[in-house]
Design a protein around this motif. Structure first.
Motif, short mmCIF file in Angstrom:
data_model
loop_
_atom_site.label_atom_id
_atom_site.label_comp_id
_atom_site.label_asym_id
_atom_site.label_seq_id
_atom_site.Cartn_x
_atom_site.Cartn_y
_atom_site.Cartn_z
N ALA A 20 0.83 -1.20 0.00
CA ALA A 20 0.00 0.00 0.00
C ALA A 20 0.87 1.26 0.00
O ALA A 20 0.59 2.23 -0.71
CB ALA A 20 -0.92 0.00 1.21
N GLY A 21 1.94 1.25 0.80
CA GLY A 21 2.83 2.40 0.84
C GLY A 21 3.52 2.64 -0.48
O GLY A 21 3.66 3.79 -0.93
N LEU A 22 3.96 1.58 -1.13
CA LEU A 22 4.62 1.71 -2.44
C LEU A 22 3.68 2.31 -3.48
O LEU A 22 4.06 3.20 -4.25
CB LEU A 22 5.12 0.35 -2.91
N LEU A 23 2.45 1.81 -3.51
CA LEU A 23 1.48 2.32 -4.49
C LEU A 23 1.18 3.80 -4.26
O LEU A 23 1.17 4.60 -5.20
CB LEU A 23 0.19 1.50 -4.40
N ALA A 24 0.95 4.18 -3.00
CA ALA A 24 0.64 5.57 -2.70
C ALA A 24 1.83 6.47 -2.97
O ALA A 24 1.69 7.57 -3.53
CB ALA A 24 0.20 5.70 -1.24
N PHE A 25 3.02 6.02 -2.59
CA PHE A 25 4.22 6.83 -2.79
C PHE A 25 4.46 7.07 -4.28
O PHE A 25 4.81 8.19 -4.69
CB PHE A 25 5.42 6.11 -2.17
N THR A 26 4.29 6.05 -5.08
CA THR A 26 4.51 6.18 -6.52
C THR A 26 3.49 7.14 -7.14
O THR A 26 3.86 8.01 -7.95
CB THR A 26 4.40 4.80 -7.19
N ALA A 27 2.21 7.01 -6.75
CA ALA A 27 1.18 7.91 -7.29
C ALA A 27 1.41 9.35 -6.87
O ALA A 27 1.27 10.28 -7.67
CB ALA A 27 -0.20 7.43 -6.83
N LEU A 28 1.79 9.57 -5.63
CA LEU A 28 2.03 10.93 -5.15
C LEU A 28 3.28 11.54 -5.76
O LEU A 28 3.36 12.77 -5.94
CB LEU A 28 2.13 10.93 -3.62
N SER A 29 4.27 10.72 -6.09
CA SER A 29 5.45 11.23 -6.79
C SER A 29 5.04 11.81 -8.14
O SER A 29 5.51 12.88 -8.54
CB SER A 29 6.47 10.11 -6.98
N ALA A 30 4.17 11.09 -8.85
CA ALA A 30 3.66 11.61 -10.13
C ALA A 30 2.88 12.89 -9.91
O ALA A 30 2.96 13.83 -10.71
CB ALA A 30 2.78 10.55 -10.80
#
Length: 511
Positions: free
Chosen positions: A92-102
């Motif tokens: 969950a953290g990886l998915l959110a971090f990647t989306a927020l980076s974009a």
């Protein structure tokens, strides 16, 4: 109290060394993104400030907003991992971090960027505590020292890559993105890690407990009321409102301690178990970490502005000027565990001494003298940055393991969360305090062209801040010497071997 099982969980790659190494690589990629996202923004900060019409305080918030949100909720992330399993929280953290980076790459204003960075910090708090906990689950005790050394070296590699990759991306200006590309670099790494987690990362045995909402709220309030006034107060000339905010931070900490003690006495779950802080070795280690990381992160921010705004180097050249510091850190991190195994834990205070020597050399290098061009001035600073980086690396690799060695294995999740919380709180305080001192010494916002600041003014401000960095390095050395004397730091510098001298006296009871 939520615990991380030391036995391999179902699906753990304990039977295959190759698979275990692949799993470790996936975990370290998450840590790499976390540190990269702090330091890559440092080198991009002047470009972001100029493009979005922001001021220096805004840029401190872009950096500190991330680490402050991360620090305030790290312990919660560790506890959630204990309660619901490290694997789903990591994913969950990886998915959110990647989306927020974009999202950061598309930010239309500095206010939106600050908000997205806070979101990134929250995502990182779900993702990164699981890394240390999972390392202790999947890696056999005899190999944990090497795994933690690789973890520390990954942080050093992130520091190097953050400066060089950030400068190179801004210089290349791919698709006319400018500084926005420094956030997009996380996207492919994050997506690859997300694809690998289901197959490689083992499931752990969760221990369901109730959530410590009062602890989370009081921790967040205490940190926000401390760091935000340090940043904004410096920019606004220290208005009256900052002093009640500081008082509110102190009161929140006092209330947090009382609330956590009552919850622990009642047998309820606690965000930061007071029992962990009864061990003198842990308290000393956390103090050393606070001084160590505050100086490190403060230095990275200063150098980015001195190189680009003071010495007029391009972002790419600025990244190159960081290279001696980052290379020294990365190389010493990789050799730190071997040196501890050979010479013992005395390597920790010796490393702090080397770091202090580097800062002293930096002060001497910056003494007033004949005017030098920007590239020549940066080159003259290279030896001191190399020495300082070596000292940082010698401390960083064994420090993490030395602190975790004071925590009983059954409290791995809580202990890892507390250690990483102090790490990120220190980085946020370093950016706030060292940045505030820098602005005071410079006498203006680093990008305020109307102030007429010369390269010599930037060098003078950096020289003044270097004395503060030297003091923090010396404090780190003193505390590490005490840590070595009061605890049996294992030669490998990792948890699971050794522990505090009083651990035997406790007869194995869960303090």
């Amino acid at each position: 109290m939520p615990q991380v099982s030391d036995a391999p969980a179902a699906g753990a790659p304990s039977g295959s060394g190759r698979r275990r190494h692949l799993t470790l690589a996936v975990l370290l990629s998450a840590s790499f993104m976390g540190i990269l996202d702090v330091l890559i923004v440092n080198v991009a900060a002047p470009s972001i400030q100029r493009d979005l019409g922001a001021d220096f305080a805004d840029m401190q918030l872009v950096i500190s907003g991330y680490v402050l949100a991360y620090a305030a909720t790290l312990a919660t992330g560790g506890r959630l991992g204990d309660s619901y399993g490290q694997k789903p929280l990591l994913l969950a953290g990886l998915l959110a971090f990647t989306a927020l980076s974009a999202g950061c790459a598309a930010a239309p204003s500095v206010g939106v960027l600050i908000g997205l960075r806070i979101g990134q910090g929250l995502a990182a708090s779900l993702m990164l505590p699981q890394v240390l906990s999972l390392i202790q689950v999947i890696v056999p005790v005899g190999e944990r020292g090497r795994a933690l050394a690789l973890y520390a070296a990954t942080l050093g590699l992130g520091a190097v890559a953050g400066q060089l990759v950030g400068g190179a991306l801004i210089r290349a200006d791919l698709f006319a993105l400018g500084w926005r590309a420094v956030f997009l670099v996380n996207v492919p790494v994050g997506l690859l890690a997300v694809a690998c987690v289901p197959a490689l990362v083992p499931a752990t045995r969760p221990v369901r407990r109730r959530f410590d909402l009062p602890g989370l709220l009081l921790t967040s309030a205490a940190m926000a009321l401390l760091v935000y006034p340090l940043i904004q107060g410096s920019d606004d000339g220290w208005p009256v409102w900052v002093w009640p905010a500081f008082a509110g931070s102190a009161l929140s900490l006092a209330a947090l301690w009382q609330v956590e003690r009552r919850r622990e006495s009642a047998g309820r779950v606690t965000l930061m178990p007071p029992a962990l802080f009864r061990d003198r070795g842990l308290r000393i280690g956390l103090g050393a970490a606070l001084a160590f990381y505050a100086g490190n992160y403060g230095l990275f921010l200063l150098l980015a502005y001195v190189f680009q705004e003071g010495l007029r180097l391009s972002p790419f050249a600025s990244g190159g000027a960081f290279l001696p510091l980052g290379v020294g850190f990365a190389v010493a991190s990789l050799s730190g565990r071997r040196m501890v195994s050979r010479y013992g834990p005395v390597v920790l205070p010796v490393g702090a001494g080397v770091m202090a020597a580097g800062y002293l050399l930096l002060v001497l290098t910056l003494l007033p003298g004949p005017a030098r061009s920007g590239p020549v001035e940066a080159l003259a600073m290279a030896p001191s940055l190399l020495v300082g980086g070596v000292g940082q690396g010698l401390v960083s690799a064994p420090l993490l393991g030395a602190i975790l060695a004071t925590v009983r294995p059954g409290q791995a999740g809580a202990g890892s969360g507390i250690v990483l919380t102090v790490n990120q709180l220190a980085s946020s305080l370093g950016v706030a305090v060292v940045g505030a001192v820098f602005v005071v010494l410079l006498g203006a916002d680093p990008q305020d062209s109307s102030a007429g600041r010369t390269p010599g003014d930037f060098i003078s401000a950096l020289s003044g801040c270097s004395w503060l960095l030297l003091a923090l390095a010396l404090a780190t050395g003193v505390l590490l010497r005490l840590l070595v004397r009061t605890t049996r730091v294992p030669d490998g510098g990792h948890p699971g071997e050794g522990g505090s001298e009083r651990e035997d006296e406790r007869g194995g009871r869960d303090g």
